[in-house]
Design a protein around this motif. Structure first.
Motif, PDB file in Angstrom:
ATOM      1  N   SER A 172       0.869  -1.176   0.000  1.00  0.00           N
ATOM      2  CA  SER A 172       0.000   0.000   0.000  1.00  0.00           C
ATOM      3  C   SER A 172       0.899   1.217   0.000  1.00  0.00           C
ATOM      4  CB  SER A 172      -0.892  -0.002   1.240  1.00  0.00           C
ATOM      5  OG  SER A 172      -0.101   0.157   2.419  1.00  0.00           O
ATOM      6  N   PRO A 173       0.361   2.413  -0.229  1.00  0.00           N
ATOM      7  CA  PRO A 173       1.211   3.607  -0.162  1.00  0.00           C
ATOM      8  C   PRO A 173       1.909   3.767   1.178  1.00  0.00           C
ATOM      9  CG  PRO A 173      -0.814   4.123  -1.312  1.00  0.00           C
ATOM     10  CD  PRO A 173      -0.985   2.729  -0.768  1.00  0.00           C
ATOM     11  N   PRO A 220       4.978   0.374   0.853  1.00  0.00           N
ATOM     12  CA  PRO A 220       5.160   0.199  -0.598  1.00  0.00           C
ATOM     13  C   PRO A 220       6.111  -0.934  -0.975  1.00  0.00           C
ATOM     14  CG  PRO A 220       6.480   2.031   0.155  1.00  0.00           C
ATOM     15  CD  PRO A 220       5.719   1.544   1.369  1.00  0.00           C
ATOM     16  N   ASP A 229      -3.459   3.361  -6.510  1.00  0.00           N
ATOM     17  CA  ASP A 229      -2.366   4.257  -6.153  1.00  0.00           C
ATOM     18  C   ASP A 229      -1.007   3.638  -6.452  1.00  0.00           C
ATOM     19  OD1 ASP A 229      -4.200   6.174  -5.180  1.00  0.00           O
ATOM     20  OD2 ASP A 229      -4.255   5.207  -3.211  1.00  0.00           O
ATOM     21  N   GLU A 254      -0.141   0.610  -6.048  1.00  0.00           N
ATOM     22  CA  GLU A 254       0.188  -0.492  -5.147  1.00  0.00           C
ATOM     23  C   GLU A 254      -0.902  -1.565  -5.241  1.00  0.00           C
ATOM     24  OE1 GLU A 254       3.008  -0.750  -3.770  1.00  0.00           O
ATOM     25  OE2 GLU A 254       3.783   1.283  -3.950  1.00  0.00           O
ATOM     26  N   SER A 268      -5.024   0.339  -2.076  1.00  0.00           N
ATOM     27  CA  SER A 268      -5.017   1.797  -2.241  1.00  0.00           C
ATOM     28  C   SER A 268      -5.214   2.506  -0.910  1.00  0.00           C
ATOM     29  CB  SER A 268      -6.119   2.222  -3.203  1.00  0.00           C
ATOM     30  OG  SER A 268      -7.397   2.001  -2.615  1.00  0.00           O
ATOM     31  N   ASN A 269      -4.931   3.809  -0.919  1.00  0.00           N
ATOM     32  CA  ASN A 269      -5.208   4.624   0.264  1.00  0.00           C
ATOM     33  C   ASN A 269      -6.685   4.583   0.621  1.00  0.00           C
ATOM     34  OD1 ASN A 269      -2.744   5.698   1.236  1.00  0.00           O
ATOM     35  ND2 ASN A 269      -2.650   7.137  -0.472  1.00  0.00           N
TER      36      ASN A 269
END
Length: 405
Positions: A229-230, A233, A258, A260, A263-264
């Motif tokens: 994820s952000p 990463p 995003d 990844e 996502s956020n």
């Protein structure tokens, strides 16, 4: 962006009569977050990009696989010979300086996607006097480093932990200063971590490694499920340079998420779900509260902490790291936390954790609240001694009070 309509449809189908119908006050974000919490992830590439990215090495395929039941904590079953089911347990790795194992990283992942060798098999056993949970590891990628220790960690309860994020940071610092000044009891310290280029107070996790629910969620996805994820990463999770087959496997990174695998927005929905899981309301008990304070338990398990913006939040924790002595020292340190240091556990779900498969402390070694208190040492030694010195009637009254929290 993820397809909210598709997620909503998934939630209404999978959780009809449970989430959408059972939690109208939480709203759609809560329902979608629960759908993601229960989602079984699959390896990449997949025809459904919103579901893939699992592994290549992992512990479980979903959040709910470890966090189960009313309290959303690990469900640990101990057999008559002392062996333990591994659902909800993981083995953290490290040395006394906080370095991960050069081959296996920060955690053993005993499962793998198709075509990848797992890190090995792990079995758990409860035994000894005093008892502790001991892992045995059959490695598939060579031995652990000579300096690496193994620490069993159970998935903690999640209900009510949203309150930790509301605690005023200045209050945490003030309590630490007061404990240091007293000089005759616990002397905890805040753990600060750097996330997103900012120095932030650690609040979540057994050693206060994460400043927010979002950060804790991202770390769990990375270590336990192997998804990036952000905020984490790393599409290969905990894979190291010594595991080239893992690093060469396909991953689920996608521009829609995003860049990844998560996502956020997905992290935000999961955060909304976890934040919406409220702790049971404690039952007023003047005698129990007085005994809790008199034994010194409330010095660390502070019932009410000042909240940002005014008021208080009930968490039964000071959010500080405390040295708990050699009995709870597992040899696995982290950057900013010694191997003998643990963040004061919030006592938020004891009233719904009394089933035979709900256990206490970081590794689940304690079958009862009394067992958990008896394992306290180090800075908690004086409180433990006062607890043990209580009359049977007072001790039963204190435990009865704790079982209402």
């Amino acid at each position: 962006m993820i397809r909210l309509a598709a997620l909503a449809a998934s939630a209404s189908i999978v959780f009809a009569g449970s989430v959408l119908a059972g939690s109208p006050d939480h709203g759609l974000d809560f329902a979608l977050g629960k759908a993601l919490f229960h989602r079984m992830w699959v390896q990449a590439p997949s025809s459904t990009k919103a579901n893939d990215g699992l592994g290549p090495l992992f512990n479980e395929k979903s959040c709910a696989s470890c966090h189960s039941g009313t309290a959303l904590s690990a469900s640990i079953l101990v057999t008559s010979d002392g062996s333990i089911t591994d659902r909800g347990l993981a083995v953290r790795l490290g040395d006394v300086e906080g370095n991960p194992d050069p081959t296996y990283g920060r955690q053993i992942q005993p499962r793998s996607v198709t075509g990848i060798v797992s890190e090995g098999r792990v079995a758990y056993r409860l035994g000894g006097n005093p008892p502790r949970v001991t892992p045995s590891f059959t490695p598939e990628r060579g031995p652990l480093a000579a300096t690496t220790h193994m620490s069993v960690r159970q998935a903690p309860a999640l209900r009510g932990i949203g309150a930790l994020g509301a605690v005023d940071e200045a209050a945490v610092e003030r309590i630490a200063a007061e404990q240091r000044a007293a000089g005759d009891g616990p002397s905890g310290r805040p753990r600060y971590v750097t996330r997103d280029g900012k120095r932030q107070l650690g609040r979540y996790g057994w050693k206060a490694a994460a400043p927010t629910i979002a950060a804790q969620t991202a770390d769990a996805f990375g270590l336990d499920i192997g998804m990036s994820s952000p905020l984490f990463p790393h599409p290969y999770g905990d894979c190291t340079k010594a595991e080239p087959d893992c690093l060469a496997a396909p991953n689920g990174r996608d521009a829609s998420f995003d860049g990844e695998e998560i996502s956020n927005q997905m992290i935000g929905l999961l955060t909304a779900y976890i934040d919406g899981l409220k702790a049971p309301a404690p039952v007023p008990d003047a005698r129990g509260e007085a005994l809790f304070a008199a034994t010194g338990c409330a010095a660390c398990h502070v019932p009410d902490m000042p909240a940002m913006g005014g008021g208080t939040v009930r968490i039964f924790s000071d959010l500080l790291l405390h040295d708990m002595g050699p009995g709870l020292d597992d040899g696995v340190a982290e950057p900013g936390a010694l191997s003998s240091e643990w963040r004061t556990a919030p006592l938020l779900t004891l009233s719904v954790r009394r089933a035979p498969d709900r256990r206490y402390l970081h590794d689940g070694r304690a079958a009862t609240i009394a067992d958990a208190v008896s394992a306290h040492g180090g800075e908690a030694e004086a409180a433990r001694s006062r607890f043990m010195a209580l009359s049977p009637d007072d001790r039963a009254a204190l435990i009865a009070y704790l079982e209402t929290l």
